[in-house]
Design a protein around this motif. Structure first.
Motif: not given
Lengths: 263, 243
Positions: A156-157, A159-161, A163, B50, B70, B136
Motif C-alpha cells: 500500500d505504501l 502504491h501511494a508513492s 510504485f 491510492i 499515506y 513525500e
C-alpha cells in the motif's frame, strides 16, 4: 586461467554466492523459502526436458522455474492454500523429473549431478553464464532497490508513492528463477534454497539496515563458497553440500557469539 | 482546486461488494474525515484512492503529479528485516539528515534515528509513519485510522499534531476514523460511510443528519452520537449527565 577446473569451480561458486546472497535477503524478508524450494525441486523436471530435447540446461530450468511461478499463482488464485500448492508443485516436479530422466538411456548418472551439484565439472561457458546471471541479478536489485524494498515493507505504501508492487513482485519471481538456473550446477536442486536462506539469515544478526544485510549476506555466501570448495578438496566430500555446511557453520557461530555477548 | 476526486466507485473484495456508487472530491487545504462503522469500507475507499485496489466501476481522478503521503492503519515489519528509523525515512527517496530531523520533529518525535523500527512503541511507530509521509512533501495526507491502538491522550495528541502539520505545510488531509468526537471538531467536511455515502457536509450538518444518528445511534445506545452533541438537542426523557 579458465583451464584449471579448480579455478572454474571457484569462480562458479562465488558467482552463485553473489547472486543468491543478495536475492536471499528478499526471500527471507518475504518468507519465500518454500517458494524457492518448489522452484528448485521442480527444476529437475527442467533438467529432464533439457536432456530429452538436447537443449541447454539453463533454458530448460529457467522455463520450468517460471512455469512453477505461474502455476502457483493460478492455483492459489483458485482457492488452494499456498503451502499445500507449493508442496504439490515441488514434489510433483521433482518426482516427474526423476522418472523422466530414468526413462532416458544413459542419463541416470547426470541426474545425480543436478540433484547435488557438480561444480568441479563446470565448463568455461558455464562460468560465463553463471556470472552473467549473477551480474543480472545484482544489477536489477541495484536499480530497483527502493521499489522492491518498499513493496516488501508494504504494497500500500508503495502504491501511494507511485510504485507498482505487482510488477516488483513479478521481478522478484523472475530473479528467483534466474538464481535457480544459475545455481543448479553448483549446489544442485536440493540445496539451492540453502544458499538463499542461510547467508541472509546469518547476516541478519550482524546488521541494522537492509542494505548492510545484503552486503554481509553476499560476503558470508562467498566465504562459504571458497572455504567449502577448499574443504571438499581436502576431505574429498561433495562440494555443494560442503559449502552449505560451512554456511550453516557461520550461522551457528554468529548465533553462539551473540548469545555469549548477551549473557 | 480539486486535487483528487472519485466518481461512482463500486469496489468488490473477492465477490463481496464493499463500496457502491461512492463519489467524493478533495480540494486544496481541506480536512475531510470519513467516519463509519467497522466493515463500512473506509479503508477500502482509501486503498482505492491510492491505486492499491482497482474499482469494478467508476474512476479515480488525480491532478497530474499529485504527491500522496499515506499513513496506513498498521504496518507489520517482519523481524527478519533490519531497518532503522533513519533508513525508514529514506524509503521513497534519500532525504538529508536535516530534512529527516525536521520531519521527525513535525511528527512530534525527538531523535531516534538509530533505533530499530521494531523497538518503537505503538505511538512512536505511528509518528514515524507520519514523518515518512511528510517527507513525500505531500499535496494530500491520507491517514487510515492513525490512532488505532493508542490510548485516549495518545490519540488526542496525535490529532493535535496533525492539525499543526496542516497549518505548517497546508496540505489537504483525508482521514478515516471512528473517534468521532476528536475528529469532527477539526474537520471541514465529514463523510459518513456505510458501503455507500449516507450523508456528508460540515460536522454540524452531519451530526444532525438522521442517517448519521441511525448509524451511530443504534447499537451504542446513542453513546457515540451523543458524545459531542449532548447539549445541542433536547432529550425526551429525564436524566442527568455525569462528568
Amino acid at each position: 586461467m579458465l583451464d584449471d577446473f579448480l579455478v572454474r569451480a571457484a569462480l562458479a561458486s562465488v558467482g552463485t554466492a553473489v547472486g543468491a546472497g543478495a536475492l536471499g535477503c528478499f526471500v527471507v524478508w518475504r518468507r519465500m523459502a518454500y517458494f524457492g524450494d518448489a522452484m528448485a525441486h521442480a527444476a529437475i523436471l527442467g533438467v529432464a526436458i533439457s536432456l530429452g530435447f538436447s537443449l541447454s540446461i539453463y533454458i530448460g530450468v529457467s522455463v520450468i522455474a517460471v512455469a512453477v511461478a505461474l502455476l502457483f499463482l493460478g492455483l492459489t488464485g483458485r482457492g488452494h492454500s499456498a503451502d499445500a500448492t507449493l508442496g504439490v508443485i515441488a514434489h510433483g516436479g521433482l518426482a516427474l523429473g526423476i522418472v523422466a530422466v530414468a526413462m532416458m538411456p544413459g542419463q541416470r548418472l547426470s541426474l545425480e549431478s543436478y540433484l547435488f551439484g557438480s561444480v568441479l565439472t563446470v565448463s568455461p561457458t558455464d562460468v560465463m553464464v553463471i556470472w552473467a546471471g549473477a551480474a543480472g541479478i545484482v544489477t536489477v536489485l541495484w536499480y530497483r532497490w527502493a521499489a522492491l524494498l518498499m513493496t516488501t515493507l508494504s504494497p500500500d505504501l508503495a502504491h501511494a508513492s507511485g510504485f507498482h508492487p505487482r510488477r516488483e513482485e513479478l521481478v522478484l519471481t523472475l530473479l528467483l528463477a534466474l538464481v535457480v538456473a544459475v545455481a543448479i550446477k553448483v549446489v544442485g536442486a536440493l540445496l539451492i534454497t540453502a544458499l538463499l536462506i542461510v547467508p541472509a539469515s546469518a547476516a541478519r544478526m550482524l546488521v541494522r539496515t537492509p542494505e548492510a544485510m545484503a552486503v554481509v549476506s553476499v560476503v558470508i555466501g562467498c566465504v562459504a563458497a571458497l572455504v567449502g570448495l577448499r574443504m571438499a578438496m581436502t576431505f574429498d566430500t561433495p562440494v555443494g553440500p560442503t559449502m552449505v555446511c560451512v554456511a550453516v557453520g557461520c550461522f551457528a557461530c554468529i548465533t553462539l557469539l551473540r548469545g555469549m555477548r548477551r549473557a | 482546486m480539486t486535487l483528487l476526486s472519485a466518481q461512482n466507485l463500486t469496489v468488490h473484495l473477492g465477490q463481496v461488494p464493499v463500496l457502491e456508487n461512492v463519489s467524493l472530491h478533495l480540494s486544496e487545504g481541506e480536512i475531510v474525515t470519513i467516519v463509519g462503522p467497522n466493515g463500512s469500507g473506509k479503508s477500502t475507499l482509501l486503498r482505492t484512492l491510492i491505486g492499491a485496489l482497482v474499482p469494478e466501476k467508476g474512476r479515480v481522478t488525480r491532478v497530474p503529479g499529485l504527491r500522496i503521503g499515506y499513513v496506513p492503519q498498521r504496518l507489520h515489519i517482519d523481524a527478519s528485516l533490519p531497518i532503522t528509523v533513519r533508513r525508514f525515512l529514506d524509503l521513497t527517496h534519500r532525504v538529508s539528515d536535516a530534512d529527516a530531523q525536521d520531519a521527525l520533529q513535525a511528527a512530534g518525535l525527538g531523535s531516534l534515528d538509530k533505533q530499530q523500527m521494531a523497538t518503537l512503541s505503538g505511538g512512536q511507530f505511528q509518528r514515524v509513519l507520519l514523518a515518512r509521509a511528510l517527507l513525500e512533501k505531500p499535496h494530500v495526507l491520507m491517514l487510515d485510522e492513525p490512532t488505532q491502538g493508542l490510548d485516549q491522550p495518545g490519540s488526542a495528541s496525535f490529532y493535535r499534531q496533525i492539525e499543526a502539520v496542516r497549518q505548517d505545510i497546508g496540505c489537504a488531509i483525508l482521514m478515516v476514523s471512528h473517534e468521532l468526537h476528536v475528529v469532527m471538531s477539526a474537520s471541514d467536511r465529514v463523510i459518513c460511510l456505510n458501503g455507500h455515502i449516507c450523508c456528508e457536509g460540515t460536522p454540524d450538518v452531519v451530526s444532525a443528519a438522521p442517517a448519521y444518528r441511525e448509524l451511530f445511534g443504534t447499537g451504542t445506545g446513542g453513546a457515540l452520537a451523543l458524545y459531542r452533541h449532548d447539549h445541542d438537542h433536547a432529550h425526551d426523557h429525564d436524566h442527568t449527565h455525569e462528568g
